[in-house]
Design a protein around this motif. Structure first.
Motif, mmCIF file in Angstrom:
data_model
loop_
_atom_site.group_PDB
_atom_site.id
_atom_site.type_symbol
_atom_site.label_atom_id
_atom_site.label_comp_id
_atom_site.label_asym_id
_atom_site.label_seq_id
_atom_site.Cartn_x
_atom_site.Cartn_y
_atom_site.Cartn_z
ATOM 1 N N PHE A 201 -2.290 1.179 -7.867
ATOM 2 C CA PHE A 201 -3.309 1.083 -6.778
ATOM 3 C C PHE A 201 -3.193 -0.252 -5.823
ATOM 4 O O PHE A 201 -3.449 -0.302 -4.401
ATOM 5 N N SER A 202 -2.415 -1.363 -6.460
ATOM 6 C CA SER A 202 -2.282 -2.936 -6.047
ATOM 7 C C SER A 202 -1.037 -1.973 -4.693
ATOM 8 O O SER A 202 -0.932 -3.056 -3.956
ATOM 9 N N ALA A 203 -0.668 -1.884 -5.697
ATOM 10 C CA ALA A 203 0.847 -1.041 -5.356
ATOM 11 C C ALA A 203 0.825 -0.112 -3.605
ATOM 12 O O ALA A 203 1.573 -0.737 -2.516
ATOM 13 N N VAL A 204 -0.274 0.805 -3.822
ATOM 14 C CA VAL A 204 -0.251 1.160 -2.858
ATOM 15 C C VAL A 204 -0.864 1.195 -1.616
ATOM 16 O O VAL A 204 -0.309 1.020 -0.153
ATOM 17 N N GLY A 205 -2.318 -0.171 -1.934
ATOM 18 C CA GLY A 205 -2.800 -1.269 -0.999
ATOM 19 C C GLY A 205 -1.625 -1.087 -0.116
ATOM 20 O O GLY A 205 -2.215 -2.101 0.996
ATOM 21 N N SER A 206 -0.656 -2.277 -1.015
ATOM 22 C CA SER A 206 0.737 -2.832 -0.085
ATOM 23 C C SER A 206 1.604 -2.174 1.167
ATOM 24 O O SER A 206 1.061 -2.451 2.093
#
Length: 204
Positions: free
Chosen positions: A80-85
């Protein structure tokens, strides 16, 4: 989102309101309505031992939609963090440039055999492209119109196309629709128009 079905690229959009996926974005520190105005439209999670934690999601800001795909993350929170980045990178560095808006008048065409002299043509859908911020892309609009348009014409009839090109290659196209009716001359109107043209030619 878009996916291939039977070899055809098909639109697929999932709108989330108070669903588990929205809650999971928020629970993993990724806001579905971010400070920079981006809104997560939807997505799909997945996991296998070989692929790890995966996520494909779509987001929109200022009319630009992007898709972010992460494969092989070590944890659910990491994906989820990678997609947000990736969303942040896309929206910070790219923008959607509109070249022709849906409903905008693109051209006018003469209509032969009607008391309506010409009809405005409006775009059926918006023509836009994603460009890197601060750069000028070589996009151009061209038009494909009939050599002659004859009455009757009904509002909404397709009378041509607007074509978005980049470096001579077609990117997208929109039908150009008649914005109004152009009915055919009645017998009396045709007679009167013929007389007017004859008188005009004789006086020259």
């Amino acid at each position: 989102l878009k996916y291939y079905k039977n070899g055809v690229l098909t639109d697929y959009r999932m709108t989330f309101y108070n669903t588990t996926l929205r809650d999971r974005f928020a629970g993993n520190g990724v806001s579905v309505e971010t400070a920079n105005g981006a809104v997560v439209l939807g997505g799909k999670t997945g996991f296998t031992n070989e692929a790890g934690f995966c996520l494909a999601a779509a987001a929109e800001r200022a009319g630009m939609q992007v898709i972010s795909v992460v494969i092989g993350a070590d944890s659910s929170k990491e994906r989820f963090s990678a997609v947000g980045s990736l969303f942040d990178y896309a929206f910070d560095n790219f923008e959607s440039v509109t070249y022709l808006k849906e409903g905008e008048t693109a051209r006018e065409v003469d209509v032969r055999g009607s008391r309506v002299g010409n009809v405005a043509l409006t775009a059926e859908h918006t023509l836009s492209a994603i460009s890197k911020r601060g750069t000028k892309e070589n996009y151009t609009l061209s038009y494909e119109l009939s050599d002659e348009v004859c009455a009757p014409v009904a509002k909404g009839d397709t009378l041509g196309y607007a074509v978005l090109m980049r470096d001579g290659v077609e990117v997208d196209r929109s039908a150009l629709l008649a914005s109004a009716d152009a009915p055919k001359f009645t017998w009396w109107e045709a007679y009167r128009e013929g007389a007017r043209r004859w008188n005009s030619a004789s006086s020259q």
